[in-house]
Design a protein around this motif. Structure first.
Motif, short mmCIF file in Angstrom:
data_model
loop_
_atom_site.label_atom_id
_atom_site.label_comp_id
_atom_site.label_asym_id
_atom_site.label_seq_id
_atom_site.Cartn_x
_atom_site.Cartn_y
_atom_site.Cartn_z
N ASP A 37 0.84 -1.21 0.00
CA ASP A 37 0.00 0.00 0.00
C ASP A 37 0.87 1.25 0.00
O ASP A 37 0.65 2.19 -0.78
N ARG A 38 1.87 1.29 0.87
CA ARG A 38 2.76 2.46 0.94
C ARG A 38 3.54 2.63 -0.35
O ARG A 38 3.73 3.77 -0.83
N SER A 39 3.99 1.52 -0.92
CA SER A 39 4.79 1.61 -2.14
C SER A 39 3.96 2.08 -3.33
O SER A 39 4.43 2.86 -4.17
N LEU A 40 2.71 1.61 -3.42
CA LEU A 40 1.82 2.10 -4.48
C LEU A 40 1.66 3.62 -4.39
O LEU A 40 1.70 4.31 -5.42
N GLU A 41 1.52 4.12 -3.18
CA GLU A 41 1.37 5.56 -2.99
C GLU A 41 2.66 6.30 -3.35
O GLU A 41 2.64 7.35 -3.99
N THR A 42 3.79 5.72 -2.95
CA THR A 42 5.08 6.35 -3.26
C THR A 42 5.29 6.45 -4.76
O THR A 42 5.71 7.50 -5.27
N ILE A 43 5.02 5.37 -5.48
CA ILE A 43 5.18 5.39 -6.93
C ILE A 43 4.26 6.42 -7.56
O ILE A 43 4.65 7.19 -8.45
N SER A 44 3.01 6.46 -7.08
CA SER A 44 2.04 7.41 -7.62
C SER A 44 2.49 8.85 -7.45
O SER A 44 2.23 9.69 -8.32
N LYS A 45 3.18 9.13 -6.36
CA LYS A 45 3.57 10.52 -6.05
C LYS A 45 4.96 10.88 -6.56
O LYS A 45 5.37 12.04 -6.42
N SER A 46 5.69 9.91 -7.15
CA SER A 46 7.09 10.14 -7.47
C SER A 46 7.35 10.49 -8.93
O SER A 46 8.51 10.55 -9.36
N GLY A 47 6.29 10.69 -9.70
CA GLY A 47 6.48 11.21 -11.05
C GLY A 47 6.75 10.17 -12.10
O GLY A 47 6.78 8.97 -11.85
N THR A 48 6.96 10.66 -13.31
CA THR A 48 7.14 9.78 -14.47
C THR A 48 8.60 9.36 -14.61
O THR A 48 9.48 9.86 -13.91
N ILE A 49 8.84 8.45 -15.55
CA ILE A 49 10.21 8.01 -15.82
C ILE A 49 10.82 8.77 -16.99
O ILE A 49 11.86 8.37 -17.52
N GLY A 50 10.18 9.86 -17.38
CA GLY A 50 10.76 10.74 -18.39
C GLY A 50 11.03 10.07 -19.71
O GLY A 50 10.14 9.45 -20.29
N PRO A 51 12.28 10.13 -20.20
CA PRO A 51 12.59 9.57 -21.54
C PRO A 51 12.82 8.06 -21.55
O PRO A 51 13.06 7.50 -22.62
N LEU A 52 12.78 7.40 -20.40
CA LEU A 52 13.09 5.97 -20.35
C LEU A 52 12.01 5.16 -21.07
O LEU A 52 10.83 5.22 -20.71
N PRO A 53 12.36 4.38 -22.10
CA PRO A 53 11.37 3.59 -22.84
C PRO A 53 10.72 2.52 -21.95
O PRO A 53 11.40 1.85 -21.17
N LEU A 54 9.41 2.36 -22.11
CA LEU A 54 8.63 1.43 -21.30
C LEU A 54 7.79 0.53 -22.19
O LEU A 54 7.15 1.00 -23.14
N LEU A 55 7.79 -0.77 -21.89
CA LEU A 55 6.87 -1.73 -22.51
C LEU A 55 6.00 -2.30 -21.40
O LEU A 55 6.50 -2.86 -20.42
N TRP A 56 4.68 -2.19 -21.57
CA TRP A 56 3.72 -2.71 -20.60
C TRP A 56 2.99 -3.90 -21.21
O TRP A 56 2.39 -3.79 -22.27
N LEU A 57 3.07 -5.05 -20.53
CA LEU A 57 2.42 -6.28 -20.96
C LEU A 57 1.33 -6.65 -19.94
O LEU A 57 1.57 -6.61 -18.74
N HIS A 58 0.15 -7.06 -20.44
CA HIS A 58 -0.91 -7.43 -19.50
C HIS A 58 -1.92 -8.33 -20.20
O HIS A 58 -2.23 -8.15 -21.38
N GLY A 59 -2.44 -9.31 -19.46
CA GLY A 59 -3.54 -10.12 -19.96
C GLY A 59 -4.87 -9.46 -19.64
O GLY A 59 -5.04 -8.93 -18.55
N ASP A 60 -5.80 -9.49 -20.58
CA ASP A 60 -7.07 -8.78 -20.31
C ASP A 60 -8.02 -9.61 -19.45
O ASP A 60 -9.07 -9.13 -19.04
N ASP A 61 -7.62 -10.87 -19.11
CA ASP A 61 -8.39 -11.67 -18.16
C ASP A 61 -7.56 -11.91 -16.90
O ASP A 61 -7.66 -12.97 -16.28
N ASP A 62 -6.77 -10.92 -16.53
CA ASP A 62 -5.96 -11.00 -15.31
C ASP A 62 -6.85 -10.67 -14.12
O ASP A 62 -7.25 -9.53 -13.93
#
Length: 269
Positions: free
Chosen positions: A189-214
């Motif tokens: 819970d605390r880490s989710l909040e920390t990530i939410s408040k800590s901003g974007t990763i700027g120019p770092l390329p990101l690939l997000w993978l997810h199943g739609d029945d997760d």
């Protein structure tokens, strides 16, 4: 499968065991970050595919997981886990100096990887998040609401449409098969909040993978986190019908091909 060897070092909360899958003439380093209750040995086939693609792969067992020290699945501070993963990056860079580093995290490992990218992203070439536990995790409130955390261990059938995956998971002695522990949930819970408040990763390329029945880490909640976290360059791959562990899904070949294509695009610049 690719050969591997173990490394041990003093982590922030006790001894940490990490695995290395070497690659002669490697083009890049992968830091592989596993999820809740499991261990890095479950990623043997992922490491093998990446080694064939030109990566040397390193990944630790987190504190309280796999062969590392600590009470099972007890994590009271995810910042400490991030620090342990960084020690693995330092180890990898000493062995393979000058190579670009790609960070790959699954589920709770996606949470760890997201925070890692916020803290150490300047040294990374790219980030891959698979079914990441970021944003809004709907089960969290229900688990924390009662005085005692409900004894609802993870259902192996929700991991993949390939039932052999769940069966192997259920019989793996290094996997935690008990309920969540409140301190770990509170730390999430605390880490989710920390990530939410800590901003974007700027120019770092990101690939997000997810199943739609997760149904373990629902897609909609993670999307909230991705929108807050992603920088200027990002790609998403949502797999119809796929469950939580896309690297273990019936279309895992497609998933791994997407990862390799993404990495090639980053390295070829």
């Amino acid at each position: 499968m690719a050969d591997s060897r173990e490394h041990s070092f003093a982590g922030t909360r006790g001894g940490v065991t990490a695995r290395e899958w070497p690659c002669e003439g490697a083009r890049y380093v992968v830091l592989l970050v596993h999820g809740y209750g499991e261990h890095i040995g479950r990623y043997e086939h992922v490491a093998d595919a990446l080694v064939r693609h030109g990566a040397v792969v390193f990944g630790p067992d987190h504190m309280g997981h796999g062969r590392s020290a600590g009470e099972r699945v007890l994590i009271e501070d995810f910042e400490a886990v991030v620090t342990d993963v960084h020690a693995v990056e330092v180890l990898a860079r000493a062995a393979y100096p000058g190579l670009p580093v790609v960070l790959i995290g699954h589920s709770m490992g996606g949470l760890i990887a997201a925070r890692y990218a916020q803290r150490y992203g300047a040294g990374l070439a790219a980030v891959v998040l698979s079914g990441p536990l970021i944003g809004i995790w709907e089960p969290l409130r229900a688990l924390l609401a009662p005085p005692e955390v409900p004894e609802v261990p993870l259902d192996p059938k929700l991991l993949s449409r390939d039932m052999a995956v769940g069966a192997t998971y259920a019989n793996d002695p290094l996997v935690w098969h008990g309920p969540f522990k409140r301190p770990t949930l509170e730390a999430i819970d605390r880490s989710l909040e920390t990530i939410s408040k800590s901003g974007t990763i700027g120019p770092l390329p990101l690939l997000w993978l997810h199943g739609d029945d997760d149904r373990i880490v629902p897609l909609a909640g993670s999307r909230t986190g991705i929108e807050e976290f992603r920088g200027a360059e990002w790609t998403e791959r949502i797999y119809p019908g796929a469950r939580h562990e896309v690297f273990n899904e019936t279309n895992k070949g497609e998933v791994l091909a997407d990862v390799k294509e993404f990495v090639d695009g980053v390295l070829d610049r």
